[in-house]
Write a protein that holds these residues in place. Structure first.
Motif, PDB file in Angstrom:
ATOM      1  N   ALA A  15     -16.202 104.316 -37.376  1.00 45.17           N
ATOM      2  CA  ALA A  15     -15.158 103.316 -37.145  1.00 45.17           C
ATOM      3  C   ALA A  15     -13.803 104.004 -37.072  1.00 45.17           C
ATOM      4  CB  ALA A  15     -15.155 102.285 -38.264  1.00 45.17           C
ATOM      5  N   TYR A  16     -12.892 103.352 -36.402  1.00 45.66           N
ATOM      6  CA  TYR A  16     -11.498 103.770 -36.368  1.00 45.66           C
ATOM      7  C   TYR A  16     -10.678 102.679 -37.034  1.00 45.66           C
ATOM      8  CZ  TYR A  16     -12.477 107.395 -32.892  1.00 45.66           C
ATOM      9  OH  TYR A  16     -12.955 108.504 -32.234  1.00 45.66           O
ATOM     10  N   GLN A  21     -11.954 100.422 -25.635  1.00 45.10           N
ATOM     11  CA  GLN A  21     -12.303 101.840 -25.544  1.00 45.10           C
ATOM     12  C   GLN A  21     -12.947 102.319 -26.847  1.00 45.10           C
ATOM     13  OE1 GLN A  21      -8.893 104.355 -24.982  1.00 45.10           O
ATOM     14  NE2 GLN A  21     -10.124 106.183 -24.667  1.00 45.10           N
ATOM     15  N   ILE A  22     -12.385 101.917 -27.973  1.00 47.27           N
ATOM     16  CA  ILE A  22     -12.945 102.280 -29.282  1.00 47.27           C
ATOM     17  C   ILE A  22     -14.324 101.657 -29.456  1.00 47.27           C
ATOM     18  CG2 ILE A  22     -12.680 101.985 -31.782  1.00 47.27           C
ATOM     19  CD1 ILE A  22      -9.609 102.098 -31.276  1.00 47.27           C
ATOM     20  N   SER A  76     -17.719 103.123 -31.293  1.00 46.76           N
ATOM     21  CA  SER A  76     -17.413 102.977 -32.719  1.00 46.76           C
ATOM     22  C   SER A  76     -17.073 101.526 -33.024  1.00 46.76           C
ATOM     23  CB  SER A  76     -16.220 103.863 -33.098  1.00 46.76           C
ATOM     24  OG  SER A  76     -16.515 105.216 -32.911  1.00 46.76           O
ATOM     25  N   ARG A  77     -16.788 101.299 -34.280  1.00 44.91           N
ATOM     26  CA  ARG A  77     -16.352  99.975 -34.705  1.00 44.91           C
ATOM     27  C   ARG A  77     -14.849 100.004 -34.955  1.00 44.91           C
ATOM     28  NH1 ARG A  77     -20.304  97.504 -38.970  1.00 44.91           N
ATOM     29  NH2 ARG A  77     -19.444  95.622 -38.098  1.00 44.91           N
ATOM     30  N   VAL A  78     -14.240  98.839 -35.003  1.00 45.15           N
ATOM     31  CA  VAL A  78     -12.801  98.714 -35.194  1.00 45.15           C
ATOM     32  C   VAL A  78     -12.558  98.150 -36.596  1.00 45.15           C
ATOM     33  CG1 VAL A  78     -10.700  97.599 -34.378  1.00 45.15           C
ATOM     34  CG2 VAL A  78     -12.425  98.366 -32.744  1.00 45.15           C
ATOM     35  N   ILE A 102     -14.688  95.220 -38.593  1.00 43.53           N
ATOM     36  CA  ILE A 102     -14.733  95.582 -40.011  1.00 43.53           C
ATOM     37  C   ILE A 102     -13.374  95.203 -40.584  1.00 43.53           C
ATOM     38  CG2 ILE A 102     -14.922  97.422 -41.718  1.00 43.53           C
ATOM     39  CD1 ILE A 102     -16.502  99.048 -39.702  1.00 43.53           C
ATOM     40  N   LEU A 103     -13.367  94.328 -41.576  1.00 44.93           N
ATOM     41  CA  LEU A 103     -12.121  93.929 -42.224  1.00 44.93           C
ATOM     42  C   LEU A 103     -12.173  94.291 -43.692  1.00 44.93           C
ATOM     43  CD1 LEU A 103     -11.550  90.347 -40.752  1.00 44.93           C
ATOM     44  CD2 LEU A 103     -10.750  92.524 -39.870  1.00 44.93           C
ATOM     45  N   GLN A 104     -11.105  94.892 -44.184  1.00 44.02           N
ATOM     46  CA  GLN A 104     -10.981  95.160 -45.617  1.00 44.02           C
ATOM     47  C   GLN A 104     -10.193  94.004 -46.211  1.00 44.02           C
ATOM     48  OE1 GLN A 104      -9.499  99.008 -46.652  1.00 44.02           O
ATOM     49  NE2 GLN A 104      -9.286  98.497 -48.801  1.00 44.02           N
TER      50      GLN A 104
END
Length: 122
Positions: A9-10, A29-30, A34-36, A72-74
């Motif tokens: 992830a980025y 593009q990411i 990968s995941r964001v 992906i959220l924190q």
């Protein structure tokens, strides 16, 4: 021989939706490999799209960020986010019964250290 591994992830940090790193073409593009990842725990990591904003109106927080492509959220509000993600109406969130966690959060902090940005009792 050098092997390069694609990150899982980025993390994207932004102040405003006009920032280049959060534009749809960059996010897409990411997403190809990968995941964001976006941290929505406090103001300044994902603009104003925070947990606090999400608890008032998910369109001002979690939904806005996921609509941008974050997957992906924190968060400090796992139970509330699960409730929303499972289709719950956040206007009813405070009325939910059960043993839930209590969160205290302050935003718009002042930089500058003890006595300026925060108070630490002696």
């Amino acid at each position: 021989m050098v092997f390069c591994r694609q990150p899982v992830a980025y993390e994207i940090v932004f102040n405003d939706l006009k920032d280049p790193q959060i534009q749809p073409e960059k996010v897409q593009q990411i997403q190809k490999n990968s995941r964001v990842f976006v941290n929505v725990m406090w103001y300044g990591l994902a603009g104003k799209y925070t947990d606090e904003a999400s608890l008032r109106d998910v369109n001002l927080g979690w939904k806005a960020v996921t609509d941008l492509g974050a997957n992906i959220l924190q968060t400090d509000n796992v139970e509330a986010m699960d409730y929303w993600r499972d289709g719950g109406n956040m206007k009813s969130w405070d009325a939910q019964k059960g043993n839930r966690t209590v969160r205290v959060q302050a935003e718009d902090y002042l930089p500058g250290g003890q006595g300026v940005g925060y108070y630490k009792p002696q």
